[in-house]
Design a protein around this motif. Structure first.
Motif, PDB file in Angstrom:
ATOM      1  N   GLY A  89       0.792  -1.242   0.000  1.00 53.96           N
ATOM      2  CA  GLY A  89       0.000   0.000   0.000  1.00 53.96           C
ATOM      3  C   GLY A  89       0.813   1.275   0.000  1.00 53.96           C
ATOM      4  O   GLY A  89       0.245   2.371   0.018  1.00 53.96           O
ATOM      5  N   MET A 102      -6.422   0.768  -1.903  1.00 54.36           N
ATOM      6  CA  MET A 102      -6.517  -0.554  -1.280  1.00 54.36           C
ATOM      7  C   MET A 102      -7.974  -0.983  -1.225  1.00 54.36           C
ATOM      8  O   MET A 102      -8.842  -0.208  -0.812  1.00 54.36           O
ATOM      9  CB  MET A 102      -5.941  -0.520   0.145  1.00 54.36           C
ATOM     10  N   LYS A 104     -10.816  -2.512   0.649  1.00 61.42           N
ATOM     11  CA  LYS A 104     -10.961  -2.531   2.106  1.00 61.42           C
ATOM     12  C   LYS A 104     -11.387  -3.902   2.649  1.00 61.42           C
ATOM     13  O   LYS A 104     -11.407  -4.093   3.861  1.00 61.42           O
ATOM     14  CB  LYS A 104     -11.962  -1.460   2.550  1.00 61.42           C
ATOM     15  N   TRP A 107      -7.764  -6.150   1.153  1.00 62.64           N
ATOM     16  CA  TRP A 107      -6.511  -5.416   1.324  1.00 62.64           C
ATOM     17  C   TRP A 107      -5.517  -5.740   0.216  1.00 62.64           C
ATOM     18  O   TRP A 107      -4.312  -5.816   0.424  1.00 62.64           O
ATOM     19  CB  TRP A 107      -5.928  -5.601   2.734  1.00 62.64           C
ATOM     20  N   GLU A 108      -6.083  -5.893  -0.987  1.00 65.55           N
ATOM     21  CA  GLU A 108      -5.257  -5.974  -2.182  1.00 65.55           C
ATOM     22  C   GLU A 108      -5.218  -4.591  -2.813  1.00 65.55           C
ATOM     23  O   GLU A 108      -6.175  -3.824  -2.713  1.00 65.55           O
ATOM     24  CB  GLU A 108      -5.856  -6.962  -3.191  1.00 65.55           C
TER      25      GLU A 108
END
Lengths: 140, 382
Positions: A89, A102, A104, A107-108
């Motif tokens: 990130g 990102m 949510k 979280w990729e």
């Protein structure tokens, strides 16, 4: 139909004419404003995606130039080597347009190419060096 | 509830009957079942983290050549390694930079290359001795042909890490990433509610000798980490509110996987190493369970001005940091993570699976970590 990304630079006193209106109305171009920083008595900048036939794009840009507005066509793009990305990130800290964000839930990292201003900040900010600036001719 | 012992939990693991959940899963389970029932049912909670950890490196014993050499200056792919130990022992630190390429390629890259089974050029010099006559050596090594190679990281898995911002008028480049002027962004590095030491805030089960997942293999807690600071102020939940405990970890590089050992370069700062770490927490009693059920909203940290001007400029919960924005002085400041929660989750999941299958046993610390030492500053004296 073709699609290009253009930055237009307005001098401080050039705000009297509705430029985008003419591009849409007279040259049948689809404009998608990605970034606009224009205010009275200041040098302004407009980043747009322009979609249209090659001929209309060319004539539209000629019109822009004729009106004294400088422009620059993006001839580079950001390549994301997704397979080597660790999804930390760090690039999202500097991306000015929200093109890099990102997800949510997972979280990729997600890369919304349409929003990318090709500013190149992510290339330097990526600790894994998986973001590169490439000439469009050399392909993505 | 009855007290469970490490041995009892290991017996269940060996039989494939242990109940294992991740530090994220335990939050809802505890909420639904209540502390008592959850603590009885759950045997192990797994944690994970995958972030840049500068204080990492590898010890290598190259093996002796014929004729032998007492290496006193060593380079690996042109990155200097510390040679001031025995003849063919060396320590390569993650942040060391290449003599020819600078911070573009450093110790961390050599380590990632080694983990990826790539060949590395070893060059070493010596002054020559009666027993070690060779004065120079140049050869190819990899993780399989050296005599021994293991990772020893003096400081990993920081318990709580302050978020970073930049209150100055110019852009600054830090190990917390690129920070825009006038507090325009905030970066943070944590897996929060999934992070090892935040789930065992008083080090009741994590101590010297604890078996851990490190870089894809099994390793151990070797010692307290450098800058271990358990005396940090703590909240009512005993969780430190800023920099606190750390761990020194050790693990065999031969078992490691490149997915969990990645070199990083921070613009105009230098080289670091992403290390994947997972630590199992045995649920011995209700108190330990309650601590593992911690949520991001219960964990607070400082926002620190990395320009060096203003020090701590705010306090924030990990939930706020994860939300993408933090309110500061009436402004919504965007936040960005620096450690990979995606990979941290993967690690906690792998560890869970390994324990369920009986492949990873928990271990009782041979010595607990200190709970009350503090940090000394370095005086500058004439």
């Amino acid at each position: 139909m073709n699609k290009i990304k253009v930055t237009m630079y307005f001098r401080a006193n050039e705000l009297t004419m509705p430029l985008t209106y003419h591009l849409v109305k007279d040259y049948d171009l689809k404009l998608n404003i990605l970034h606009a920083d224009i205010s009275l008595n200041k040098v302004g900048k407009l980043v747009v995606d322009i979609t249209g036939t090659d001929e209309n794009i060319k004539e539209g840009l000629d019109f822009v130039k004729q009106k004294g507005v400088e422009y620059k066509i993006f001839n580079k793009s950001i390549i994301w080597k997704e397979g080597e990305c660790v999804h930390c990130g760090a690039c999202t800290a500097v991306c000015p347009s929200g093109a890099l964000a990102m997800d949510k839930d997972t979280w990729e990292l997600t890369f919304y190419r349409d929003k990318c201003l090709v500013c190149g900040l992510c290339v330097k900010a990526c600790p894994l060096k998986v973001m590169t600036l490439a000439d469009n001719g050399n392909g993505s | 509830m009855g007290y469970k012992s490490f041995d009892e939990i290991n017996e269940k693991i060996k039989k494939g009957k242990a109940v294992v959940v991740t530090a994220e899963e335990v939050i809802n389970i505890t909420k639904e079942k209540g502390v008592k029932k959850a603590a009885e049912e759950i045997d192990v909670v797994t944690t994970g983290t995958f972030g840049p950890m500068c204080s990492s490196g590898v010890f290598i014993n190259f093996g002796h050549s014929e004729p032998p050499i007492k290496m006193n200056r060593i380079w690996l792919n042109d990155v200097p390694a510390y040679a001031g130990i025995a003849a063919v022992d060396a320590y390569l630190g993650a942040t060391e930079m290449s003599d020819s390429k600078g911070m573009e390629y450093g110790g961390a890259h050599v380590i990632e290359d080694l983990v990826s089974d790539r060949d590395i050029r070893l060059y070493a010099e010596s002054y020559g001795t009666d027993c070690y006559p060779r004065k120079e050596i140049s050869t190819i090594i990899n993780r399989n042909n050296v005599n021994q190679i293991y990772m020893y990281n003096p400081r990993n898995a920081y318990q709580n890490y302050p978020a970073a911002t930049n209150m100055s008028d110019r852009i600054i480049y830090t190990y917390m990433g690129t920070l825009l002027p006038k507090g325009a962004n905030i970066t943070y590095s944590t897996s929060g509610e999934l992070s090892p030491l935040l789930n065992d805030p008083e080090y009741r089960t994590i101590g010297i000798g604890t078996r851990v997942f490190i870089g894809g293999t099994q390793g151990y807690v070797a010692w307290e980490g450098t800058q271990h600071n358990p005396g940090q102020k703590r909240g009512e939940n005993k969780v430190p509110v800023s920099l606190a405990g750390t761990l020194a970890l050790v693990g065999d590089l031969r078992g490691m996987n490149q997915r969990f050992v990645r070199a990083a370069v921070y613009e105009k700062y230098g080289v670091s190493l992403f290390v994947g770490i997972g630590i199992p927490i045995p649920i011995l009693d209700e108190d330990i369970l309650i601590k593992t059920a911690i949520k991001n909203s219960d964990i607070y940290t400082d926002i620190f001005d990395k320009s060096g001007n203003e020090g701590v400029v705010g306090k924030v919960s990990y939930e706020q940091l994860r939300s993408g924005f933090v309110e500061m002085n009436g402004r919504k400041i965007p936040t960005a993570p620096l450690s990979s929660l995606k990979t941290a989750r993967e690690i906690a999941g792998i560890l869970k699976q390994q324990i369920e299958r009986g492949e990873f046993l928990i271990s009782q610390p041979v010595q607990t970590l200190p709970m009350n030492n503090n940090i000394n500053k370095l005086d500058v004296r004439p």
